[in-house]
Each structure stands twice: as C-alpha cells, then as structure tokens.
Design a protein around this motif. Structure first.
Motif, mmCIF file in Angstrom:
data_model
loop_
_atom_site.group_PDB
_atom_site.id
_atom_site.type_symbol
_atom_site.label_atom_id
_atom_site.label_comp_id
_atom_site.label_asym_id
_atom_site.label_seq_id
_atom_site.Cartn_x
_atom_site.Cartn_y
_atom_site.Cartn_z
ATOM 1 N N ARG A 48 6.901 8.860 -4.089
ATOM 2 C CA ARG A 48 6.768 10.326 -4.129
ATOM 3 C C ARG A 48 7.668 10.980 -3.088
ATOM 4 O O ARG A 48 8.245 12.055 -3.330
ATOM 5 C CB ARG A 48 5.306 10.716 -3.906
ATOM 6 N N LEU A 49 7.812 10.342 -1.941
ATOM 7 C CA LEU A 49 8.679 10.881 -0.899
ATOM 8 C C LEU A 49 10.144 10.844 -1.334
ATOM 9 O O LEU A 49 10.910 11.786 -1.066
ATOM 10 C CB LEU A 49 8.482 10.071 0.384
ATOM 11 N N VAL A 50 10.530 9.770 -2.016
ATOM 12 C CA VAL A 50 11.886 9.680 -2.555
ATOM 13 C C VAL A 50 12.147 10.833 -3.515
ATOM 14 O O VAL A 50 13.235 11.444 -3.521
ATOM 15 C CB VAL A 50 12.097 8.318 -3.254
ATOM 16 N N HIS A 51 11.165 11.154 -4.343
ATOM 17 C CA HIS A 51 11.319 12.247 -5.310
ATOM 18 C C HIS A 51 11.497 13.589 -4.604
ATOM 19 O O HIS A 51 12.226 14.462 -5.087
ATOM 20 C CB HIS A 51 10.096 12.288 -6.234
ATOM 21 N N ARG A 52 10.844 13.755 -3.450
ATOM 22 C CA ARG A 52 10.879 15.048 -2.752
ATOM 23 C C ARG A 52 12.112 15.207 -1.866
ATOM 24 O O ARG A 52 12.745 16.269 -1.853
ATOM 25 C CB ARG A 52 9.618 15.222 -1.917
ATOM 26 N N THR A 64 15.542 1.881 -4.545
ATOM 27 C CA THR A 64 15.839 3.021 -5.427
ATOM 28 C C THR A 64 17.262 3.518 -5.209
ATOM 29 O O THR A 64 17.968 3.842 -6.171
ATOM 30 C CB THR A 64 14.837 4.164 -5.175
ATOM 31 N N ALA A 65 17.689 3.584 -3.949
ATOM 32 C CA ALA A 65 19.063 4.013 -3.660
ATOM 33 C C ALA A 65 20.068 3.100 -4.340
ATOM 34 O O ALA A 65 21.092 3.566 -4.871
ATOM 35 C CB ALA A 65 19.294 4.030 -2.148
ATOM 36 N N TRP A 98 17.860 8.311 0.402
ATOM 37 C CA TRP A 98 18.486 8.014 1.692
ATOM 38 C C TRP A 98 17.723 8.648 2.853
ATOM 39 O O TRP A 98 17.597 8.043 3.923
ATOM 40 C CB TRP A 98 19.942 8.449 1.691
ATOM 41 N N HIS A 99 17.207 9.862 2.681
ATOM 42 C CA HIS A 99 16.385 10.459 3.738
ATOM 43 C C HIS A 99 15.091 9.660 3.939
ATOM 44 O O HIS A 99 14.645 9.462 5.072
ATOM 45 C CB HIS A 99 16.049 11.917 3.398
ATOM 46 N N THR A 100 14.495 9.209 2.841
ATOM 47 C CA THR A 100 13.284 8.391 2.944
ATOM 48 C C THR A 100 13.590 7.068 3.633
ATOM 49 O O THR A 100 12.801 6.586 4.463
ATOM 50 C CB THR A 100 12.690 8.136 1.549
ATOM 51 N N LEU A 134 0.803 -1.216 0.000
ATOM 52 C CA LEU A 134 0.000 0.000 0.000
ATOM 53 C C LEU A 134 0.841 1.274 0.000
ATOM 54 O O LEU A 134 0.402 2.313 -0.510
ATOM 55 C CB LEU A 134 -0.937 0.008 1.221
ATOM 56 N N LEU A 135 2.041 1.207 0.585
ATOM 57 C CA LEU A 135 2.855 2.418 0.724
ATOM 58 C C LEU A 135 3.922 2.558 -0.353
ATOM 59 O O LEU A 135 4.777 3.443 -0.272
ATOM 60 C CB LEU A 135 3.514 2.439 2.108
ATOM 61 N N GLY A 136 3.898 1.691 -1.355
ATOM 62 C CA GLY A 136 4.908 1.767 -2.413
ATOM 63 C C GLY A 136 4.869 3.093 -3.157
ATOM 64 O O GLY A 136 5.895 3.771 -3.317
ATOM 65 N N ALA A 137 3.676 3.501 -3.623
ATOM 66 C CA ALA A 137 3.554 4.757 -4.378
ATOM 67 C C ALA A 137 3.849 5.981 -3.507
ATOM 68 O O ALA A 137 4.608 6.874 -3.924
ATOM 69 C CB ALA A 137 2.163 4.854 -5.000
#
Length: 447
Positions: free
Chosen positions: A308-312, A365-366, A316-318, A301-304
């Motif tokens: 978006r958080l990775v993009h913002r 993603t990292a 690494w912060h995410t 459920l939290l993939g999308a």
C-alpha cells in the motif's frame, strides 16, 4: 478448486518453502556442525555458500530450461535431486561431503524455484484461481525465512544438526505424487537455453566466492575470466540469459544493486549472529533461534502494508524508507550484540526486521516495473542479484570475522554489523535520489 488441484498447490508451495527455508535454517546449526565435523570458519562458510552459489548462478538458466523441456519435468528433477542431496547432507561424515550435498541442494533448488510458480499458474482454471494460488505461494515464501532460525534451533536442540536436513525428506516424499500426476504443462518446442552463458556465470560467481573464502588471490583471475566470457557470450547469444531492453537496463540494474546489497548485509549478518549467540554468548540453538525471531517476523507481516505504501509514494521512496529503518536497526544490533545488552538487541532486531519487511516488497516491485511486459526477466534478475549478494555476504563477513573461537570475533562482528548500517544508509540515499530522478518522468506520463 478440486482436491487434485489443491494437492498440487500444496506440493508446489511445499517445495518453494523448502528452497527458501534452506537459505536460513542451516545458520543456527553452524556451531553444532562445526563441533561435530571439526569444521573451520571457511568450512562453515562453504556449508552456507555451497547452496546459494549454484542457486544464484543457475536461476536464469533453469527458467529457460523449464520453458524448453516443460516445468513439470524440471520440478520433478529438482525434487528428486533435493531428496538425494538432503539425505547426503544428513549422513555426511566430513565437511567435504556436507558441502557437496549442499551444492547438489543448490542446483536442485534452482530447478525447483522458477518451475513451482510456473506450474501453479498453468494449473489454475481461472484468473481468480490463479491470483489465489500465486498469493498463497508468495505467503508461503514469506513465512519460510522467519521460520528458518526457529525451526533450525528447535531441531538442533532436540535432535542434533542432522535433523535440519532430514526435515526435507518427508516433505518431498509427500510432494512428489501430486507433481507426478500433474498434466498442466506446456513445453515450448522452439525454446533455447544459453548454456554457455550459464556456465560462464557459474565459473565467475563460484571463483569469486572461492577466492574470498579461501583467501586465494589467483582464483580471482578465474572469476575475471568468467565475467569476461559471460559478457562476450551474452552479446553474441541469440537468446541471452537476461534479454533486457536498453531503456530498462539502468533502472533494473539500480533495483538489482539495492537488492544485492540488502542480501549481502542480511545473510552475512545472520551468518555471524548465529555463531556469536552460541559460540561466544553460550546460548542454546533454540535460544539463538528465538532471539532472532523479532528480526524475522516482520518480513511476512509487513508485505501488504508495504504494498500500500508503494502505491501511495512509489517503490523507490518506500525502498528508501525501509533502508533507513533497517539501518537504524543494524546500528542497534551492532552496539548491543557484542556485549550483549539484550533489551537494546531485541529492539534493534525488531527495527531491523521492520525495515526489511518494508524494503523487500518495494525493491522487488521496483525491479518488476522496469520490464512490465516480461516479468519473468525482472524476477529472474532480482532473484539472481539477491542470491548473489547473499553468497558474497557470507563469504566476506566470514572471511573478515574469522573463527568464532577467536578472541577478536565479537569485535569484528560488531564492526561488520556497523558496516551493514552504513551500507544501508548509503543505499537509502541512493534510492531517495533515484526516486527524485524518476519524478519528472512520472509527472509527464499519466501512467
């Protein structure tokens, strides 16, 4: 997309679903397997790790085998092997037979996993269709892990632990014809496979897990020898298992380390929790599977939102955020699992799952961003690190906690869950520090 393309897509996604499902579906069945086959705690650990060790050790090699011989042939071999292994597990009359079947399942899963995605991308008629089928493939994988405990609990309670393995048989029977009809493969005639490196990796990882589970210090020498041999072979190989540019080695190693720690704690904890719920707290298999659902559902459920958080804020912060949230969940589970205090336990599992749902896409993603021109290398390294971490987590947590019949099992399980909270907190600090270290480079580059 035509009917034949959709049937191939569903077949390949079904195979991928089985590969990931079998990582977790067996956990809920462990107490029933232990009672039915008179298995010791080390025997139950082998039921899990006999699958994950070959899957982890062979993933890098099987992708190259598919490039060399054609992914269609390799996927077909994996499907057939998985069918035979599932029947072998379902009719097993002793723990060694079940463990041998699980090992064959792991080898077959390693053959299937890289090839399912490769065949999907090759069979897609356009970039738009390719994006659609890859998204479907990823969504199916996201559903497999949370489905495992629930499906396992339902099958064990209604039909016994053998049904967990019989489940694979009709899925493979339905999936084989579309793969047999597929003609979209393009094998590379000049591809080579680093068989020596793959063999050394199998020896090193297998001996390490064996030494932990069986508590045999001398076997660790075999693991060290395998690791040394792997280093020597990879330095001399024309096409090593993991050909990473020198500039990408450190960031890829960092991402793989966090991914390995994640699966080490998560799969080790699942191994203990399913036994704790059933053997200590006397819940049924279905109740145990349902109790774990709050910890599993956030993953797909939290993939999308995580993307978006990775993009913002960056990968690494995410990842650091996900690790902090999951560490809080781990702490809640550790406090409440031994007694148990169900309201606190359910909240802890939900928070834990939310953290994992944020962390998993971010750390993948990292890894993928370290070598953007060769995503297969990053994906192979990340998957290998995660499966290796999972295999070691089951071995270590199982060896320390001991038998679920022991009086100290619940206490040891709570300590190990607390260790999971601490390990995730340390990994969060590492991720945050690594994110700050990357900021100057990001500011210097418009990309």
């Amino acid at each position: 997309m035509g009917k034949s393309s959709w049937s191939l897509t569903l077949a390949l996604c079904g195979g991928y679903f089985l590969v990931l499902l079998d990582v977790t579906v067996v956990n809920v069945a462990l107490p029933s397997i232990g009672a039915g086959l008179h298995a010791s705690s080390s025997g139950l650990a082998w039921v899990v790790d006999a699958y994950t060790v070959p899957l982890a050790a062979l993933l890098l090699a099987t992708g190259a085998v598919g490039d060399r011989l054609g992914h269609r042939l390799v996927v077909l071999s994996g499907f057939i092997g998985f069918f035979v292994a599932s029947v072998m597990c379902a009719v097993a009359w002793a723990v060694p037979v079940l463990v041998a079947g699980r090992a064959l399942q792991g080898v077959s899963a390693a053959l299937m996993l890289p090839g399912t995605l490769a065949l999907l991308t090759l069979s897609a008629p356009s970039d738009r269709a390719r994006a659609r089928v890859v998204g479907l493939w990823a969504a199916v994988g996201g559903c497999a892990l949370p489905a495992g405990p629930f499906i396992g609990g339902l099958l064990v309670q209604s039909a016994g632990w053998r049904a967990v393995f019989w489940l694979n048989v009709p899925v493979i029977v339905l999936a084989l014809p579309p793969v047999l009809r597929s003609r979209s493969d393009r094998p590379a005639a000049d591809g080579r496979v680093d068989w020596l490196g793959a063999g050394a990796l199998v020896v090193a990882l297998g001996a390490l897990v064996t030494g932990i589970i069986e508590r045999q210090p001398l076997i660790f020498l075999v693991a060290v020898a395998g690791a040394v041999a792997l280093g020597v072979v990879e330095r001399r190989a024309d096409r090593p298992l993991l050909a990473v540019p020198s500039s990408a080695r450190r960031p890829l190693a960092a991402a793989c380390a966090v991914a390995g720690v994640m699966n080490f704690c998560v799969l080790g904890s699942l191994f203990l929790l399913t036994q704790l719920f059933q053997d200590v707290h006397r819940l049924s298999p279905l109740q145990a599977g349902l109790l774990l659902l709050p910890g599993m559902l956030p993953l797909p459920l939290l993939g999308a939102p995580s993307g978006r958080l990775v993009h913002r804020i960056g990968a690494w912060h995410t990842s650091a955020l996900g690790l902090v949230v999951a560490a809080a969940g781990f702490a809640g589970i550790a406090i409440s699992a031994g007694r148990p205090v169900y309201p606190v336990l359910l909240v802890g599992l939900a928070v834990w799952g939310a953290g994992l749902g944020i962390l998993t896409p971010a750390i993948v993603t990292a890894a993928m961003r370290t070598v953007p021109d060769t995503p297969g290398i990053a994906s192979g390294a990340s998957n290998t690190a995660r499966q290796t971490g999972g295999a070691l987590g089951v071995a270590v947590f199982g060896a320390i906690a001991g038998s679920a019949a022991g009086t100290a099992f619940a206490r040891h399980a709570s300590w190990l869950l607390g260790f999971g909270a601490l390990a995730f907190a340390v990994a969060a600090a590492f991720s945050a520090a690594y994110a700050r270290e990357q900021l100057p480079a990001q500011h210097r580059s418009p990309a």
